[in-house]
Design a protein around this motif. Sequence first.
Motif, PDB file in Angstrom:
ATOM      1  N   ALA A 231       0.826  -1.205   0.000  1.00  0.00           N
ATOM      2  CA  ALA A 231       0.000   0.000   0.000  1.00  0.00           C
ATOM      3  C   ALA A 231       0.866   1.262   0.000  1.00  0.00           C
ATOM      4  O   ALA A 231       0.582   2.221  -0.729  1.00  0.00           O
ATOM      5  N   LYS A 232       1.917   1.259   0.787  1.00  0.00           N
ATOM      6  CA  LYS A 232       2.805   2.427   0.870  1.00  0.00           C
ATOM      7  C   LYS A 232       3.520   2.640  -0.464  1.00  0.00           C
ATOM      8  O   LYS A 232       3.681   3.779  -0.929  1.00  0.00           O
ATOM      9  N   PHE A 233       3.941   1.547  -1.084  1.00  0.00           N
ATOM     10  CA  PHE A 233       4.640   1.658  -2.371  1.00  0.00           C
ATOM     11  C   PHE A 233       3.703   2.237  -3.424  1.00  0.00           C
ATOM     12  O   PHE A 233       4.095   3.122  -4.201  1.00  0.00           O
ATOM     13  N   ILE A 234       2.465   1.742  -3.473  1.00  0.00           N
ATOM     14  CA  ILE A 234       1.506   2.265  -4.449  1.00  0.00           C
ATOM     15  C   ILE A 234       1.237   3.739  -4.179  1.00  0.00           C
ATOM     16  O   ILE A 234       1.195   4.564  -5.098  1.00  0.00           O
ATOM     17  N   TYR A 235       1.078   4.093  -2.921  1.00  0.00           N
ATOM     18  CA  TYR A 235       0.776   5.479  -2.535  1.00  0.00           C
ATOM     19  C   TYR A 235       1.883   6.430  -2.976  1.00  0.00           C
ATOM     20  O   TYR A 235       1.614   7.529  -3.457  1.00  0.00           O
ATOM     21  N   GLU A 236       3.142   5.986  -2.835  1.00  0.00           N
ATOM     22  CA  GLU A 236       4.282   6.860  -3.115  1.00  0.00           C
ATOM     23  C   GLU A 236       4.816   6.725  -4.535  1.00  0.00           C
ATOM     24  O   GLU A 236       5.427   7.666  -5.057  1.00  0.00           O
ATOM     25  N   SER A 237       4.602   5.569  -5.182  1.00  0.00           N
ATOM     26  CA  SER A 237       5.239   5.316  -6.486  1.00  0.00           C
ATOM     27  C   SER A 237       4.294   4.642  -7.468  1.00  0.00           C
ATOM     28  O   SER A 237       4.661   3.696  -8.167  1.00  0.00           O
ATOM     29  N   GLU A 238       3.084   5.140  -7.533  1.00  0.00           N
ATOM     30  CA  GLU A 238       2.068   4.539  -8.403  1.00  0.00           C
ATOM     31  C   GLU A 238       2.540   4.417  -9.847  1.00  0.00           C
ATOM     32  O   GLU A 238       2.234   3.437 -10.547  1.00  0.00           O
ATOM     33  N   HIS A 239       3.319   5.408 -10.307  1.00  0.00           N
ATOM     34  CA  HIS A 239       3.752   5.433 -11.712  1.00  0.00           C
ATOM     35  C   HIS A 239       4.644   4.254 -12.079  1.00  0.00           C
ATOM     36  O   HIS A 239       4.734   3.870 -13.249  1.00  0.00           O
ATOM     37  N   LEU A 240       5.309   3.637 -11.083  1.00  0.00           N
ATOM     38  CA  LEU A 240       6.220   2.536 -11.397  1.00  0.00           C
ATOM     39  C   LEU A 240       5.480   1.264 -11.809  1.00  0.00           C
ATOM     40  O   LEU A 240       6.064   0.387 -12.442  1.00  0.00           O
ATOM     41  N   PHE A 241       4.201   1.157 -11.468  1.00  0.00           N
ATOM     42  CA  PHE A 241       3.455  -0.045 -11.835  1.00  0.00           C
ATOM     43  C   PHE A 241       3.292  -0.172 -13.341  1.00  0.00           C
ATOM     44  O   PHE A 241       3.087  -1.270 -13.858  1.00  0.00           O
ATOM     45  N   ALA A 242       3.385   0.931 -14.053  1.00  0.00           N
ATOM     46  CA  ALA A 242       3.270   0.880 -15.508  1.00  0.00           C
ATOM     47  C   ALA A 242       4.601   0.518 -16.160  1.00  0.00           C
ATOM     48  O   ALA A 242       4.649   0.240 -17.354  1.00  0.00           O
ATOM     49  N   GLN A 243       5.684   0.511 -15.368  1.00  0.00           N
ATOM     50  CA  GLN A 243       7.017   0.317 -15.944  1.00  0.00           C
ATOM     51  C   GLN A 243       7.759  -0.901 -15.409  1.00  0.00           C
ATOM     52  O   GLN A 243       8.705  -1.368 -16.037  1.00  0.00           O
ATOM     53  N   LEU A 244       7.334  -1.418 -14.255  1.00  0.00           N
ATOM     54  CA  LEU A 244       8.006  -2.563 -13.657  1.00  0.00           C
ATOM     55  C   LEU A 244       7.052  -3.740 -13.528  1.00  0.00           C
ATOM     56  O   LEU A 244       5.856  -3.555 -13.277  1.00  0.00           O
ATOM     57  N   LYS A 245       7.565  -4.940 -13.689  1.00  0.00           N
ATOM     58  CA  LYS A 245       6.760  -6.133 -13.468  1.00  0.00           C
ATOM     59  C   LYS A 245       6.522  -6.307 -11.969  1.00  0.00           C
ATOM     60  O   LYS A 245       7.311  -5.871 -11.142  1.00  0.00           O
ATOM     61  N   GLN A 246       5.426  -6.997 -11.636  1.00  0.00           N
ATOM     62  CA  GLN A 246       5.088  -7.150 -10.225  1.00  0.00           C
ATOM     63  C   GLN A 246       6.153  -7.921  -9.452  1.00  0.00           C
ATOM     64  O   GLN A 246       6.368  -7.668  -8.266  1.00  0.00           O
ATOM     65  N   ASN A 247       6.831  -8.878 -10.118  1.00  0.00           N
ATOM     66  CA  ASN A 247       7.871  -9.608  -9.400  1.00  0.00           C
ATOM     67  C   ASN A 247       9.054  -8.707  -9.052  1.00  0.00           C
ATOM     68  O   ASN A 247       9.734  -8.905  -8.043  1.00  0.00           O
ATOM     69  N   LYS A 248       9.293  -7.661  -9.872  1.00  0.00           N
ATOM     70  CA  LYS A 248      10.334  -6.683  -9.565  1.00  0.00           C
ATOM     71  C   LYS A 248       9.931  -5.855  -8.353  1.00  0.00           C
ATOM     72  O   LYS A 248      10.739  -5.576  -7.465  1.00  0.00           O
ATOM     73  N   ILE A 249       8.669  -5.446  -8.333  1.00  0.00           N
ATOM     74  CA  ILE A 249       8.180  -4.661  -7.205  1.00  0.00           C
ATOM     75  C   ILE A 249       8.201  -5.498  -5.934  1.00  0.00           C
ATOM     76  O   ILE A 249       8.558  -5.013  -4.860  1.00  0.00           O
ATOM     77  N   ALA A 250       7.849  -6.775  -6.059  1.00  0.00           N
ATOM     78  CA  ALA A 250       7.903  -7.675  -4.900  1.00  0.00           C
ATOM     79  C   ALA A 250       9.322  -7.763  -4.352  1.00  0.00           C
ATOM     80  O   ALA A 250       9.532  -7.764  -3.136  1.00  0.00           O
ATOM     81  N   ALA A 251      10.302  -7.805  -5.255  1.00  0.00           N
ATOM     82  CA  ALA A 251      11.702  -7.867  -4.821  1.00  0.00           C
ATOM     83  C   ALA A 251      12.102  -6.601  -4.069  1.00  0.00           C
ATOM     84  O   ALA A 251      12.817  -6.652  -3.059  1.00  0.00           O
TER      85      ALA A 251
END
Length: 211
Positions: free
Chosen positions: A149-169
């Motif tokens: 939730a904190k990551f989405i709140y602060e860096s929503e734009h990265l979801f369009a550029q990174l795969k979810q497994n990268k964000i999980a890492a």
Amino acid sequence: MPFRDIYIFEHLDTGQLKRLKEISHVKEYKKGDTIFFEGDQPEKLIILTDGILKVYKTDPRGNEIILSYFYPTALIAELANLEHIAYPASAVFETDGKAISIDYKIFEKEFLKNPDISFSIIKSLTKKLRTLDNVISQNLTMDSTSRVAKFIYESEHLFAQLKQNKIAAILNITPETMSRVMKKLKGEGVIDYAGKKLTVMDREGLKDCFE
């Protein structure tokens, strides 16, 4: 990007900007290109102006340990330049991108004595310390839902550029846990997503998940 638009150079006059351009090189990179490897000697001051850059270390087994992701406009590994030490990690582009490389020996001699530039570099280092403190606090005190939730709140734009497994890492959780949390947040009506397209439906509700 014009040098004057880069925050650490905004106080320079026309002559100084011209000289800075003479000792700099702008290079475009493709996804997967490496700017430097751990152990390389820093000869350039690097400024990321486009794209997403991953900084990571490699453990004895060859596994990547992701330290951070950077996006424009950011100084990259400037502490290695200031301390005259080898790069403590490697940096690779996660997307196509662009960076400015400045001859550091000349920059140090001709520009680093400028108090405005020195102060901007100090602020950049301070920001990185805050980021590190945030990562440590996050790993110690936050559960997986709070982290996502904190990551989405602060860096929503990265979801369009990174795969979810990268964000999980980045968040130090498994891809499976990441998927479960995303479904949970969607089910609660906080977010909506399909593929890489994510929309925050309730920003305050999202914030409540990690505060």
